[in-house]
Write an enzyme that holds these catalytic residues in place. Structure first.
Site, PDB file in Angstrom:
ATOM      1  N   GLU A 175      47.683  48.784  69.999  1.00 19.98           N
ATOM      2  CA  GLU A 175      47.875  47.274  69.947  1.00 19.98           C
ATOM      3  C   GLU A 175      46.966  46.840  68.750  1.00 19.98           C
ATOM      4  O   GLU A 175      47.533  46.143  68.075  1.00 19.98           O
ATOM      5  CB  GLU A 175      47.692  46.522  71.180  1.00 19.98           C
ATOM      6  CG  GLU A 175      48.250  46.977  72.292  1.00 19.98           C
ATOM      7  CD  GLU A 175      49.810  46.841  72.203  1.00 19.98           C
ATOM      8  OE1 GLU A 175      50.568  46.570  71.269  1.00 19.98           O
ATOM      9  OE2 GLU A 175      50.447  47.125  73.368  1.00 19.98           O
ATOM     10  N   ALA A 176      45.982  47.255  68.561  1.00 23.11           N
ATOM     11  CA  ALA A 176      44.946  47.205  67.293  1.00 23.11           C
ATOM     12  C   ALA A 176      45.774  47.538  66.043  1.00 23.11           C
ATOM     13  O   ALA A 176      45.406  46.793  64.940  1.00 23.11           O
ATOM     14  CB  ALA A 176      43.750  47.855  67.346  1.00 23.11           C
TER      15      ALA A 176
END
Length: 281
Positions: A175-176
């Site tokens: 997700e980063a």
């Protein structure tokens, strides 16, 4: 329906390595490097990179590896991630076993016993706001999965530990990569000044972003479509639950866009053609 067996999982396009004890600046460089290598060199939206499309009706064949080291001298935990959609599909434990999150996807792998969606991992995507993130959580996740053995699979506590570890890695790596908001949040937790705070949890807006990567990517791509003569370009449709109300805010939220076909925009075939013509593999 059984998964189509993937190709080239053991032949990654690249390998990105991160030492869990490294600085927040090193983390930012690590994530930015992944985005840069994954992008379609011929496709941007509001100066944000866009992934090449998922090739239809073929087994996944474009992969990259992430190696997470608990210490500079450790062998590290290897993650197998799809390069077309940033899905985490497998990891390799210290005994050399590949574990897969989709049964039958990775040749020779052992099914871990649960899937890789947040519903599989947490029971409910709303529970993402309960997941503590930080350097210690990242180190614990790496240690748990790296030390996994086949004897752990029948154990309820070990399976729960593995679920929690996969969730931590999904947020702090996958997700980063997808979101600047998430990578900025995690980098803040890794900053020396965060020593007192040590860990943190994402809020509701970030949770909505994580659950809506495809929707946010599509909303921004729609504003790139060339309008018919005499018409103005499409306005960005605000997504209030994400806290994203303008195209500029969307571009500042996304780290890299998922390719989505939108009316009047690039087709899968055209985007793949541009990707291969620009040297993409």
């Amino acid at each position: 329906m059984a998964a189509k067996m993937a190709k080239n999982v053991d032949k990654p396009l690249f390998t990105a390595t991160f030492n869990v004890q490294a600085s927040s600046a090193d983390y930012a460089t690590f994530i930015a490097g992944i985005r840069n290598k994954l992008r379609n060199p011929a496709h941007f939206s509001h100066n944000r990179p866009v992934l090449p499309p998922v090739e239809p009706n073929v087994p996944p064949s474009r992969w990259f590896h992430v190696v997470l080291k608990a210490s500079p001298t450790s062998a590290g935990l290897t993650l197998a991630i799809r390069a077309d959609n940033i899905y985490l599909e497998g990891f390799k434990s210290s005994d050399g076993t590949w574990w897969e999150l989709t049964p039958g996807l990775i040749p020779g792998a052992t099914y871990v016993g649960f899937g890789g969606t947040y519903r599989d991992l947490l029971g409910d995507t709303d529970k993402l706001t309960n997941v503590a993130l930080g350097r210690q959580q990242l180190a614990d996740a790496v240690t748990a999965l790296h030390g996994r053995t086949k004897a752990d699979k029948p154990s309820g506590p070990k399976q729960q530990q593995a679920r929690e570890a996969v969730t931590t890695l999904l947020l702090m790596v996958n997700e980063a990569t997808r979101f600047q908001t998430v990578s900025g949040f995690v980098a803040g937790l890794l900053h020396p000044k965060a020593v007192e705070k040590k860990s943190g949890k994402i809020g509701n807006e970030m949770k909505a972003q994580v659950n809506g990567w495809q929707d946010l990517s599509a909303a921004l791509l729609k504003t790139d479509v060339k309008p018919p003569p005499g018409k103005s370009p499409a306005k960005f449709a605000p997504i209030e639950k994400m806290g994203v109300r303008t195209a500029v805010q969307a571009a500042n939220t996304l780290g890299i866009l998922l390719f989505v076909e939108v009316p009047g925009g690039l087709t899968v075939a055209k985007a793949l053609e541009l990707f291969h013509a620009s040297g993409g593999k």
